[in-house]
Design a protein around this motif. Structure first.
Motif, PDB file in Angstrom:
ATOM      1  N   LEU A 104       0.832  -1.202   0.000  1.00 44.83           N
ATOM      2  CA  LEU A 104       0.000   0.000   0.000  1.00 44.83           C
ATOM      3  C   LEU A 104       0.869   1.255   0.000  1.00 44.83           C
ATOM      4  O   LEU A 104       0.565   2.222  -0.692  1.00 44.83           O
ATOM      5  CB  LEU A 104      -0.928  -0.020   1.223  1.00 44.83           C
ATOM      6  CG  LEU A 104      -1.953   1.083   1.337  1.00 44.83           C
ATOM      7  CD1 LEU A 104      -2.902   1.057   0.150  1.00 44.83           C
ATOM      8  CD2 LEU A 104      -2.733   0.943   2.628  1.00 44.83           C
ATOM      9  N   ALA A 105       1.980   1.228   0.732  1.00 47.73           N
ATOM     10  CA  ALA A 105       2.846   2.405   0.854  1.00 47.73           C
ATOM     11  C   ALA A 105       3.368   2.866  -0.503  1.00 47.73           C
ATOM     12  O   ALA A 105       3.310   4.048  -0.829  1.00 47.73           O
ATOM     13  CB  ALA A 105       3.997   2.105   1.807  1.00 47.73           C
ATOM     14  N   TRP A 106       3.884   1.957  -1.298  1.00 47.33           N
ATOM     15  CA  TRP A 106       4.421   2.343  -2.601  1.00 47.33           C
ATOM     16  C   TRP A 106       3.421   2.129  -3.725  1.00 47.33           C
ATOM     17  O   TRP A 106       3.520   2.737  -4.780  1.00 47.33           O
ATOM     18  CB  TRP A 106       5.724   1.619  -2.890  1.00 47.33           C
ATOM     19  CG  TRP A 106       5.746   0.160  -2.561  1.00 47.33           C
ATOM     20  CD1 TRP A 106       6.157  -0.414  -1.391  1.00 47.33           C
ATOM     21  CD2 TRP A 106       5.333  -0.920  -3.403  1.00 47.33           C
ATOM     22  NE1 TRP A 106       6.022  -1.784  -1.458  1.00 47.33           N
ATOM     23  CE2 TRP A 106       5.523  -2.123  -2.682  1.00 47.33           C
ATOM     24  CE3 TRP A 106       4.826  -0.992  -4.700  1.00 47.33           C
ATOM     25  CZ2 TRP A 106       5.221  -3.368  -3.209  1.00 47.33           C
ATOM     26  CZ3 TRP A 106       4.530  -2.236  -5.219  1.00 47.33           C
ATOM     27  CH2 TRP A 106       4.731  -3.399  -4.482  1.00 47.33           C
ATOM     28  N   GLY A 107       2.433   1.291  -3.529  1.00 49.21           N
ATOM     29  CA  GLY A 107       1.434   1.040  -4.565  1.00 49.21           C
ATOM     30  C   GLY A 107       0.577   2.257  -4.864  1.00 49.21           C
ATOM     31  O   GLY A 107       0.178   2.488  -6.004  1.00 49.21           O
ATOM     32  N   LEU A 108       0.291   3.046  -3.842  1.00 49.11           N
ATOM     33  CA  LEU A 108      -0.473   4.278  -4.062  1.00 49.11           C
ATOM     34  C   LEU A 108       0.286   5.232  -4.980  1.00 49.11           C
ATOM     35  O   LEU A 108      -0.308   5.883  -5.841  1.00 49.11           O
ATOM     36  CB  LEU A 108      -0.792   4.959  -2.728  1.00 49.11           C
ATOM     37  CG  LEU A 108      -1.790   4.236  -1.834  1.00 49.11           C
ATOM     38  CD1 LEU A 108      -1.866   4.907  -0.463  1.00 49.11           C
ATOM     39  CD2 LEU A 108      -3.166   4.189  -2.476  1.00 49.11           C
ATOM     40  N   SER A 109       1.597   5.303  -4.813  1.00 44.43           N
ATOM     41  CA  SER A 109       2.407   6.162  -5.678  1.00 44.43           C
ATOM     42  C   SER A 109       2.408   5.652  -7.116  1.00 44.43           C
ATOM     43  O   SER A 109       2.340   6.439  -8.060  1.00 44.43           O
ATOM     44  CB  SER A 109       3.848   6.235  -5.153  1.00 44.43           C
ATOM     45  OG  SER A 109       3.868   6.854  -3.889  1.00 44.43           O
ATOM     46  N   ILE A 110       2.478   4.341  -7.283  1.00 43.46           N
ATOM     47  CA  ILE A 110       2.435   3.763  -8.625  1.00 43.46           C
ATOM     48  C   ILE A 110       1.078   4.047  -9.272  1.00 43.46           C
ATOM     49  O   ILE A 110       1.007   4.466 -10.423  1.00 43.46           O
ATOM     50  CB  ILE A 110       2.722   2.250  -8.579  1.00 43.46           C
ATOM     51  CG1 ILE A 110       4.198   2.007  -8.235  1.00 43.46           C
ATOM     52  CG2 ILE A 110       2.357   1.571  -9.900  1.00 43.46           C
ATOM     53  CD1 ILE A 110       4.562   0.543  -8.037  1.00 43.46           C
ATOM     54  N   ALA A 111      -0.001   3.835  -8.520  1.00 46.89           N
ATOM     55  CA  ALA A 111      -1.341   4.088  -9.058  1.00 46.89           C
ATOM     56  C   ALA A 111      -1.499   5.552  -9.458  1.00 46.89           C
ATOM     57  O   ALA A 111      -2.048   5.870 -10.516  1.00 46.89           O
ATOM     58  CB  ALA A 111      -2.396   3.698  -8.028  1.00 46.89           C
ATOM     59  N   GLU A 112      -0.999   6.442  -8.618  1.00 47.48           N
ATOM     60  CA  GLU A 112      -1.095   7.869  -8.935  1.00 47.48           C
ATOM     61  C   GLU A 112      -0.290   8.214 -10.180  1.00 47.48           C
ATOM     62  O   GLU A 112      -0.763   8.931 -11.061  1.00 47.48           O
ATOM     63  CB  GLU A 112      -0.615   8.698  -7.744  1.00 47.48           C
ATOM     64  CG  GLU A 112      -0.731  10.189  -7.977  1.00 47.48           C
ATOM     65  CD  GLU A 112      -0.273  11.005  -6.782  1.00 47.48           C
ATOM     66  OE1 GLU A 112      -0.454  12.233  -6.829  1.00 47.48           O
ATOM     67  OE2 GLU A 112       0.278  10.435  -5.812  1.00 47.48           O
ATOM     68  N   ALA A 113       0.922   7.694 -10.279  1.00 48.45           N
ATOM     69  CA  ALA A 113       1.771   7.987 -11.440  1.00 48.45           C
ATOM     70  C   ALA A 113       1.155   7.469 -12.735  1.00 48.45           C
ATOM     71  O   ALA A 113       1.310   8.087 -13.786  1.00 48.45           O
ATOM     72  CB  ALA A 113       3.157   7.379 -11.235  1.00 48.45           C
ATOM     73  N   LEU A 114       0.447   6.344 -12.648  1.00 48.79           N
ATOM     74  CA  LEU A 114      -0.176   5.749 -13.833  1.00 48.79           C
ATOM     75  C   LEU A 114      -1.598   6.247 -14.055  1.00 48.79           C
ATOM     76  O   LEU A 114      -2.240   5.853 -15.026  1.00 48.79           O
ATOM     77  CB  LEU A 114      -0.182   4.222 -13.708  1.00 48.79           C
ATOM     78  CG  LEU A 114       1.177   3.546 -13.699  1.00 48.79           C
ATOM     79  CD1 LEU A 114       1.035   2.064 -13.397  1.00 48.79           C
ATOM     80  CD2 LEU A 114       1.889   3.766 -15.031  1.00 48.79           C
ATOM     81  N   ASP A 115      -2.085   7.074 -13.139  1.00 46.78           N
ATOM     82  CA  ASP A 115      -3.484   7.524 -13.166  1.00 46.78           C
ATOM     83  C   ASP A 115      -4.412   6.315 -13.255  1.00 46.78           C
ATOM     84  O   ASP A 115      -5.337   6.252 -14.065  1.00 46.78           O
ATOM     85  CB  ASP A 115      -3.728   8.487 -14.326  1.00 46.78           C
ATOM     86  CG  ASP A 115      -5.047   9.243 -14.178  1.00 46.78           C
ATOM     87  OD1 ASP A 115      -5.494   9.440 -13.024  1.00 46.78           O
ATOM     88  OD2 ASP A 115      -5.630   9.623 -15.210  1.00 46.78           O
TER      89      ASP A 115
END
Length: 127
Positions: A104-115
């Motif tokens: 969750l910690a880094w997955g949110l950043s990935i999701a945001e970067a990929l929209d």
């Protein structure tokens, strides 16, 4: 892992393509149920094989625990980088991310970067 497989099966029953990205040790558990599987390149927990269980704990010998923890951090850093790079590559080919702790910690950043939309699934009680 079983709750994530159940959620994946629910999405698959709705006609969506599902692939679970996780540690290689879960491959058969996922694929036996007909879901797609992709392995992370590595995980920081792989470093415990080299340093043993004295790392990241405070036991009867704090010096031994400290030395093991420092060795773990040295070994885990490149494993963590490999895990994040493989997670990024797999996430680029999806339409929705389902994240658990600790991803969750880094997955949110990935999701945001990929929209990319994402759902947090917490398998542990938080209180």
């Amino acid at each position: 892992m079983q709750p994530l497989i159940a959620l994946g099966l629910r999405y698959a029953n709705d006609g969506q393509t599902v692939s679970i990205v996780t540690q290689p040790s879960f491959r058969s558990m996922v694929t036996e149920r007909g879901l797609g599987f992709a392995a992370l390149a590595s995980t920081p927990s792989d470093a415990f094989d080299s340093v043993g269980q004295d790392a990241l704990v405070l036991g009867r010998n704090p010096l031994r625990n400290l030395i093991a923890s420092m060795r773990y951090m040295q070994l885990a850093r490149p494993l963590f980088v490999g895990m994040l790079e493989s997670a990024w590559q797999h996430a680029r080919r999806t339409q929705h991310l389902i994240l658990t702790l600790p991803s969750l910690a880094w997955g949110l950043s990935i999701a945001e970067a990929l929209d990319c939309p994402c759902t947090a699934v917490l398998l542990q009680p938080l209180g």
